[in-house]
Motif scaffolding. Structure first.
Motif, PDB file in Angstrom:
ATOM      1  N   UNK A  59       0.816  -1.218   0.000  1.00  0.00           N
ATOM      2  CA  UNK A  59       0.000   0.000   0.000  1.00  0.00           C
ATOM      3  C   UNK A  59       0.851   1.271   0.000  1.00  0.00           C
ATOM      4  N   UNK A  60       2.111   1.143   0.345  1.00  0.00           N
ATOM      5  CA  UNK A  60       2.991   2.303   0.335  1.00  0.00           C
ATOM      6  C   UNK A  60       3.509   2.639  -1.062  1.00  0.00           C
ATOM      7  N   UNK A  61       3.225   1.793  -2.049  1.00  0.00           N
ATOM      8  CA  UNK A  61       3.561   2.138  -3.429  1.00  0.00           C
ATOM      9  C   UNK A  61       2.657   3.245  -3.956  1.00  0.00           C
ATOM     10  N   UNK A  62       1.545   3.474  -3.286  1.00  0.00           N
ATOM     11  CA  UNK A  62       0.621   4.534  -3.681  1.00  0.00           C
ATOM     12  C   UNK A  62       1.106   5.852  -3.096  1.00  0.00           C
ATOM     13  N   UNK A  63       1.419   6.789  -3.947  1.00  0.00           N
ATOM     14  CA  UNK A  63       1.811   8.124  -3.508  1.00  0.00           C
ATOM     15  C   UNK A  63       0.530   8.945  -3.335  1.00  0.00           C
ATOM     16  N   UNK A  64       0.089   9.050  -2.111  1.00  0.00           N
ATOM     17  CA  UNK A  64      -1.184   9.694  -1.804  1.00  0.00           C
ATOM     18  C   UNK A  64      -1.034  11.183  -1.497  1.00  0.00           C
ATOM     19  N   UNK A  65       0.087  11.773  -1.926  1.00  0.00           N
ATOM     20  CA  UNK A  65       0.351  13.189  -1.640  1.00  0.00           C
ATOM     21  C   UNK A  65      -0.789  14.130  -2.016  1.00  0.00           C
ATOM     22  N   UNK A  66      -1.459  13.970  -3.145  1.00  0.00           N
ATOM     23  CA  UNK A  66      -2.549  14.906  -3.454  1.00  0.00           C
ATOM     24  C   UNK A  66      -3.673  14.887  -2.407  1.00  0.00           C
ATOM     25  N   UNK A  67      -4.032  13.712  -1.942  1.00  0.00           N
ATOM     26  CA  UNK A  67      -5.082  13.608  -0.925  1.00  0.00           C
ATOM     27  C   UNK A  67      -4.576  14.134   0.422  1.00  0.00           C
TER      28      UNK A  67
END
Length: 183
Positions: A59-67
Motif C-alpha cells: 500500500x505504500x507504493x501509492x503516492x497519496x500526496x494529493x489527498x
C-alpha cells in the motif's frame, strides 16, 4: 486552542457502498468536508491493480500526496470542519495516510451484492457483451482485488458494518458509534 477535525475513512470493495455512505454521512453530520479517492490522479500509482495485488499489495507504493495535501489544506483553513470524511479504500495500510485517520470504517458487503451493484451502476446503458466481459474479468482475475480488501482492509478497520443493511441504517450505526466514542 486549535481545532482538530475528526478524520473518518470509509472503505469497501467496489460496489460496497463507500461513496454512498460517505455522501449520506456528510449530510447527517454537521460541518463536514468529504474527499473521494476516485477524484484523485495519483502519480506513479500501480497501473495494473491485479498485478499489484498478486505481487503482495504494498500500500505504500501509492503516492497519496494529493489527498494528504488536501487534508492538510482543510485542517489549516479558516473554517475547519468538525469532520473530514474520506471515501478511501486502504484503511490504515498506507504509512503516509494512517497518521491522519482517527477512525476507519469498513462496509462489509458480500461480493455477490457488490458485483450486482456494480453491474447496475456501471452498465445501465451497456450492451450485454460489456456486462459479460466485466463478469468474465471478475471471475478470471478481478476477484483477487476484492479478496484483498476482505483479507487486509477489513481486519485493519476499527469498525465493520454489514453492507447489506440500508444506507440509512448504516449511517445511523456510524453516528451512534461516533457518539459512543465521543467523536
Amino acid at each position: 486552542m486549535s481545532v482538530k477535525p475528526t478524520i473518518i475513512s470509509i472503505a469497501a470493495v467496489s460496489g460496497g457502498g463507500k461513496t454512498t455512505i460517505t455522501q449520506k454521512l456528510g449530510l447527517e453530520l454537521e460541518n463536514t468536508k468529504e474527499l473521494f479517492f476516485d477524484d484523485y490522479d495519483f502519480e506513479n500509482a500501480p497501473d495494473d491493480i491485479i498485478q499489484w495485488v498478486n505481487k503482495g499489495a504494498d500500500y505504500n507504493l501509492w503516492n497519496l500526496d494529493p489527498m494528504v495535501s488536501d487534508i492538510d489544506r482543510i485542517k489549516t483553513s479558516k473554517e475547519i470542519p468538525s469532520y473530514i470524511l474520506l471515501d478511501y479504500p486502504f484503511s490504515y495500510l498506507n504509512d503516509k495516510m494512517k497518521k491522519y485517520i482517527d477512525l476507519s470504517i469498513y462496509i462489509d458487503t458480500s461480493l455477490d451484492v457488490a458485483m450486482a451493484r456494480r453491474i447496475l451502476r456501471d452498465h445501465t446503458k451497456s450492451n450485454i457483451n460489456d456486462v459479460l466481459n466485466d463478469v468474465k474479468f471478475y471471475l478470471q482475475s478481478g476477484r483477487v482485488a476484492y479478496l484483498e480488501m476482505e483479507n487486509k482492509i477489513k481486519p485493519n478497520s476499527d469498525i465493520v458494518i454489514d453492507g447489506t443493511l440500508s444506507s440509512d441504517i448504516i449511517v445511523k450505526l456510524i453516528i451512534k458509534e461516533l457518539r459512543d466514542r465521543g467523536l
